[in-house]
Design an enzyme around this catalytic site. Structure first.
Site, PDB file in Angstrom:
ATOM      1  N   GLU A  46      79.290 105.745 -46.956  1.00 26.94           N
ATOM      2  CA  GLU A  46      79.235 104.313 -47.347  1.00 26.94           C
ATOM      3  C   GLU A  46      77.942 103.423 -46.716  1.00 26.94           C
ATOM      4  O   GLU A  46      78.214 102.805 -45.883  1.00 26.94           O
ATOM      5  CB  GLU A  46      80.468 103.397 -47.081  1.00 26.94           C
ATOM      6  CG  GLU A  46      81.999 104.096 -47.741  1.00 26.94           C
ATOM      7  CD  GLU A  46      82.902 103.399 -46.977  1.00 26.94           C
ATOM      8  OE1 GLU A  46      84.081 103.607 -47.597  1.00 26.94           O
ATOM      9  OE2 GLU A  46      83.184 102.941 -46.024  1.00 26.94           O
ATOM     10  N   GLY A  85      75.013 100.895 -46.421  1.00 25.06           N
ATOM     11  CA  GLY A  85      75.033  99.463 -46.904  1.00 25.06           C
ATOM     12  C   GLY A  85      73.441  99.173 -46.428  1.00 25.06           C
ATOM     13  O   GLY A  85      72.378  98.838 -47.005  1.00 25.06           O
ATOM     14  N   ARG A  86      73.498  98.836 -45.130  1.00 23.99           N
ATOM     15  CA  ARG A  86      72.234  98.339 -44.081  1.00 23.99           C
ATOM     16  C   ARG A  86      70.986  99.180 -44.696  1.00 23.99           C
ATOM     17  O   ARG A  86      69.922  98.756 -44.939  1.00 23.99           O
ATOM     18  CB  ARG A  86      72.565  98.414 -42.797  1.00 23.99           C
ATOM     19  CG  ARG A  86      71.369  97.814 -41.985  1.00 23.99           C
ATOM     20  CD  ARG A  86      71.529  98.339 -40.584  1.00 23.99           C
ATOM     21  NE  ARG A  86      72.638  98.206 -39.989  1.00 23.99           N
ATOM     22  CZ  ARG A  86      73.398  97.195 -39.403  1.00 23.99           C
ATOM     23  NH1 ARG A  86      72.541  96.330 -38.953  1.00 23.99           N
ATOM     24  NH2 ARG A  86      74.600  97.196 -38.901  1.00 23.99           N
ATOM     25  N   CYS A  91      70.934  72.734 -33.646  1.00 28.97           N
ATOM     26  CA  CYS A  91      71.117  72.406 -32.400  1.00 28.97           C
ATOM     27  C   CYS A  91      71.938  73.316 -31.503  1.00 28.97           C
ATOM     28  O   CYS A  91      73.067  72.923 -31.077  1.00 28.97           O
ATOM     29  CB  CYS A  91      71.921  70.851 -32.552  1.00 28.97           C
ATOM     30  SG  CYS A  91      71.122  69.427 -33.537  1.00 28.97           S
ATOM     31  N   ARG A 110      72.553  87.117 -36.927  1.00 26.30           N
ATOM     32  CA  ARG A 110      72.672  88.264 -36.028  1.00 26.30           C
ATOM     33  C   ARG A 110      72.167  88.054 -34.647  1.00 26.30           C
ATOM     34  O   ARG A 110      72.592  88.611 -33.750  1.00 26.30           O
ATOM     35  CB  ARG A 110      72.132  89.524 -36.872  1.00 26.30           C
ATOM     36  CG  ARG A 110      72.790  90.012 -38.162  1.00 26.30           C
ATOM     37  CD  ARG A 110      72.157  91.270 -38.851  1.00 26.30           C
ATOM     38  NE  ARG A 110      72.673  92.161 -37.914  1.00 26.30           N
ATOM     39  CZ  ARG A 110      71.601  92.891 -37.031  1.00 26.30           C
ATOM     40  NH1 ARG A 110      70.399  92.723 -37.319  1.00 26.30           N
ATOM     41  NH2 ARG A 110      71.880  93.996 -36.418  1.00 26.30           N
ATOM     42  N   TYR A 151      73.139  91.821 -43.991  1.00 27.08           N
ATOM     43  CA  TYR A 151      73.819  90.940 -42.976  1.00 27.08           C
ATOM     44  C   TYR A 151      73.133  89.488 -42.588  1.00 27.08           C
ATOM     45  O   TYR A 151      73.389  89.006 -41.511  1.00 27.08           O
ATOM     46  CB  TYR A 151      74.405  91.754 -41.844  1.00 27.08           C
ATOM     47  CG  TYR A 151      74.983  92.661 -42.057  1.00 27.08           C
ATOM     48  CD1 TYR A 151      76.352  92.563 -42.401  1.00 27.08           C
ATOM     49  CD2 TYR A 151      74.277  94.086 -41.948  1.00 27.08           C
ATOM     50  CE1 TYR A 151      77.251  94.055 -42.785  1.00 27.08           C
ATOM     51  CE2 TYR A 151      75.281  95.403 -42.248  1.00 27.08           C
ATOM     52  CZ  TYR A 151      76.731  95.261 -42.695  1.00 27.08           C
ATOM     53  OH  TYR A 151      77.311  96.272 -43.138  1.00 27.08           O
TER      54      TYR A 151
END
Length: 474
Positions: free
Chosen positions: A316, A318-319, A391, A360, A421
């Site tokens: 699997e 993804g990244r 802020c 991240r 992400y």
């Protein structure tokens, strides 16, 4: 120590001052990223200045060919590795990294299945025309409604995560009739991050069953007439370099797989994803072909030693498919030298986005790179910190980077490796609208996810949609 060295802000050991602060580091940027004759960064032949003019900033940019190429490489790498050992491989794109209908169409066109982790992700995949039989559904707390939707759609496999979910799913299948294929998520006790891994005897996390508890879960599934036990699933971490952690995990999971064969055939073993990418010049990710060969070899060895047949293997990524294809474009608003203890000065570069479009760094301390994208410069490299406009003192986009010292308001700043992400974790903190996502290919650009406006945010405010009640003032 010289006065010059005392005046420099501290840089982390991994960050090396570049000879050319305009250069695009191979492996960190999309393959066809380049500067044009005017020094402007172009992605898939589209200058970022044109992208700013058409779509504004901040802006997520995805190189479609980069995504497609990486999807094909993953598909082929695991297919070749599996074929060498007499089995086949299934590669699922992990939709949590970044999901839209266009992404689903790209990866499925290149031969990948899709992994989803919520009813919303399932709806996107189905809306894109994905074959339900080639979808996998994850999650530690799938609702009854989500499970009903998955079963009704004909999702190929559901990864069950608890005894409660097993009973819940069995009830749904019984009411509807038919059967549902399931995998059981297990915790191997192996935790991997980048090039290190830690093997422990026990797990303390929300996902899956401990190895010692998995057999009972499988036995219960096999008792229930509507559920078909298809195999085990294990995921050991993310941003992983090397194969050592996968090999250790495989030894543990294959041992359980072998024990469970006494109760019937187990066609699939899913070893998850987590393959790392380069965010900075210091990162050295393992090529997908090497990862695939090493992981499949390890599983085959464990099966051979136990005298069992190698199952169909599933993965699997993804990244590693979408991450390197993404670049986020910002405009510099202010720069500010900040004097540090010891006399050094750090240059803070503020951009028009921040933790709302890339959480991240704030969540995980993640490191990124950056380059001035609208021009080149002959100015000396200066150590800077790129920060957002929120802020929060932790609103950091790039913690440590060398940029030309003349970086100034109005410059475009590009941050690579943001395909995974970033959009997925984006928010409206401080009421910032989420940026658009633009795909680039062959010198053309098109919006694949529309950006939000302030009007979009206000439209959700029920206080504006409700007339004032008696006694209230407007």
């Amino acid at each position: 120590m010289s006065a010059a060295s005392q005046s420099r802000p501290p840089a982390p050991a991994w960050l090396v001052e570049p000879e050319d602060a305009n250069a695009l580091v191979d492996g960190v940027w999309p393959t066809d990223a380049a500067r044009d004759a005017a020094g402007v960064l172009a992605l898939a032949g589209v200058p970022v200045t044109a992208l700013r003019e058409q779509f504004g900033t901040p802006l997520y940019i995805l190189d479609e060919d980069e995504v497609r190429t990486r999807a094909r490489r993953a598909r082929d790498a695991f297919a070749v590795a599996a074929e060498r050992h007499g089995t086949t491989a299934r590669v699922y794109y992990a939709g949590k990294a970044f999901l839209s209908t266009e992404i689903v169409r790209w990866v499925t066109a290149e031969g990948l299945s899709v992994d989803v982790a919520s009813g919303g992700e399932l709806a996107v995949a189905l809306a894109a025309g994905a074959d339900p039989a080639r979808l996998g559904f994850h999650g530690n707390n799938k609702s009854v409604g989500e499970l009903e939707s998955a079963v009704a759609a004909g999702v190929g496999s559901i990864v069950v995560d608890s005894l409660i979910e097993i009973e819940r799913l069995a009830g749904i299948v019984a009411r509807r009739g038919g059967t549902q294929s399931v995998l059981v998520r297990v915790n191997s006790g192996v935790h991997a991050e980048t090039h290190d891994f830690l093997a422990t005897a026990h797990e303390d996390q929300k996902f899956g069953f401990a190895l010692s508890a998995a057999a009972a879960a499988v036995a219960r599934i096999r008792e229930l007439p509507g559920l078909v036990f298809a195999g085990l699933h294990c995921h050991i971490g993310s941003q992983i370099f090397g194969t050592a952690g996968f090999a250790e995990s495989a030894a543990r999971v294959v041992a359980l797989h072998a024990e469970l064969l006494a109760g019937g055939d187990i066609p699939v073993l899913n070893l998850g994803g987590g393959f790392g990418i380069a965010y900075t010049a210091a990162d050295d990710p393992t090529p997908i072909e090497e990862l695939a060969a090493g992981i499949v070899d390890a599983v085959a060895r464990e099966c051979r030693e136990r005298g069992i047949r190698l199952p169909i293997l599933a993965f699997e990524p993804g990244r590693s498919v979408v991450g390197p294809a993404g670049v986020t474009l910002y405009e510099v608003g202010t720069t500010k030298p900040v004097r540090l203890d010891g006399g050094a000065t750090r240059l803070y570069v503020s951009v028009d986005g921040g933790m709302s479009d890339n959480a991240r760094p704030a969540l995980y301390g993640a490191q990124y790179s950056a380059r001035i994208a609208s021009r080149t410069s002959t100015a000396r490299p200066a150590l800077v910190r790129v920060v957002g406009k929120h802020c929060e003192s932790g609103d950091i986009v790039v913690d440590h980077e060398y940029l030309p010292a003349d970086v100034a308001p109005g410059d475009l700043l590009a941050v690579p490796a943001t395909g995974a992400y970033c959009f997925s974790l984006s928010s409206n903190y401080n009421f910032l609208p989420r940026p658009a996502v633009v795909a680039v290919r062959g010198g053309q650009a098109r919006v694949i996810v529309r950006g939000e406006t302030i009007d979009d945010l206000l439209a959700r405010d029920a206080g504006l949609a409700t007339p004032p009640t008696e006694g209230q003032t407007t």
